[in-house]
Design an enzyme around this catalytic site. Structure first.
Site: not given
Ligand code: PAF
Length: 282
Positions: A30-32, A37, A149, A186
């Site tokens: 979901m970015g940020a 990540h 994660g 994190m």
């Molecule tokens: O873990 C996340 O960031 C979200 O739940 C995901 C898996 C990208 C789904 O929107």
């Protein structure tokens, strides 16, 4: 780096890659983006010919409107960070319309009860939203491997369940939690912590490791009561739940069976920021 905003364009690129027998790794986000990540992206790059990072703040998984509005959106910085890893990454940053062309609604899933434990008790509809978006992304990207994660351990278990129940041909890879030097797991939400809460938050992991040290000598109930008491002494952190659960069923453990594996799970409010974490116990 190729950035796609339209699924039609991404699908056509994937079709070409598949015709060349290239393997594809997907990292849904979901970015940020943070180092957690990036570690998933690096793993995908090392295990696949091509990697796709999706960046999409999925409205259907937010049970709290304010959380959705306040969720950090840092697309430009995210792209810069990904660029530092590789020029070869494909990024999919769709609009809500590109994903939800048939309306912004979740599919209702049956995850064999996993959805009713822990987060499911506090975030109504959350896992239907996660299942909906992840299934959608799997259909668009058709990855060989998808990386998630372990911080969101319940989410990972639910995605594995969905893949098995719906016969989706993807290998779901769980990756270990990355932590700040002070132990805080994190999370994209960490950037929203006010300084005094950021200072208090490492207490969460400190308490999890202390709980782990007691596992095997005390009962699950005794450890849970001890953790609850520790949080009562902490003015800045409000414990929502702490539970010791069996890894497969995610059900709260009453008695410990040495043949099974257990984890301790926690959700905590630091002001209005909700933080989750977990630790393997055996
Ligand atoms: O873990 C996340 O960031 C979200 O739940 C995901 C898996 C990208 C789904 O929107």
């Amino acid at each position: 780096m190729k950035v796609f905003t339209q699924k039609s364009e991404l699908k056509s690129e994937i079709k070409t890659l598949k015709s060349q027998a290239k393997t594809i790794g997907l990292i849904p986000t979901m970015g940020a983006l943070h180092e957690g990540h990036l570690s998933l992206v690096r793993r995908s790059i090392s295990e696949n010919d091509c990697s796709v990072v999706s960046i999409f703040v999925n409205p259907t998984q937010f049970n709290n409107k304010e959380d959705l509005v306040n969720y950090p959106r840092t697309l430009e910085k995210d792209l810069e960070l990904l660029q530092t890893i590789s020029d070869d990454i494909m990024v999919y940053t769709p609009s809500v319309e590109d994903i939800y062309d048939e309306g912004v609604v979740s599919t209702q899933f049956d995850f064999d009860g996993l959805e009713h434990e822990m987060e499911g008790k506090f975030r109504a509809g959350h896992f239907d939203g996660v299942g909906t978006i992840v299934k959608r992304l799997f259909e668009i990207v058709t990855p060989d491997n998808a990386y998630f994660g372990e911080k969101d351990f319940q989410q990972l278990a639910i995605i594995k369940k969905m893949v098995a129940k719906h016969n989706i041909p993807v290998n779901v890879v769980g990756c270990e939690i990355l932590r700040e030097p002070n132990g805080l797991a994190m999370s994209s939400r960490n950037v929203r912590l006010k300084p005094q809460y950021a200072e208090a938050a490492p207490f969460i992991y400190k308490t999890l490791t202390a709980a782990k040290a007691q596992f095997g000598t005390k009962s699950a109930l005794e450890i849970t009561q001890w953790v609850e008491n520790e949080f009562l002494k902490q003015e800045l952190l409000e414990l929502e739940y702490f539970t010791i659960a069996e890894e497969d069923s995610l059900k709260t453990a009453q008695n410990i069976n040495k043949q099974k594996t257990y984890r301790a799970f926690v959700a905590v409010f630091a002001d209005d920021i909700r933080l989750i974490d977990n630790i393997a116990l055996n």
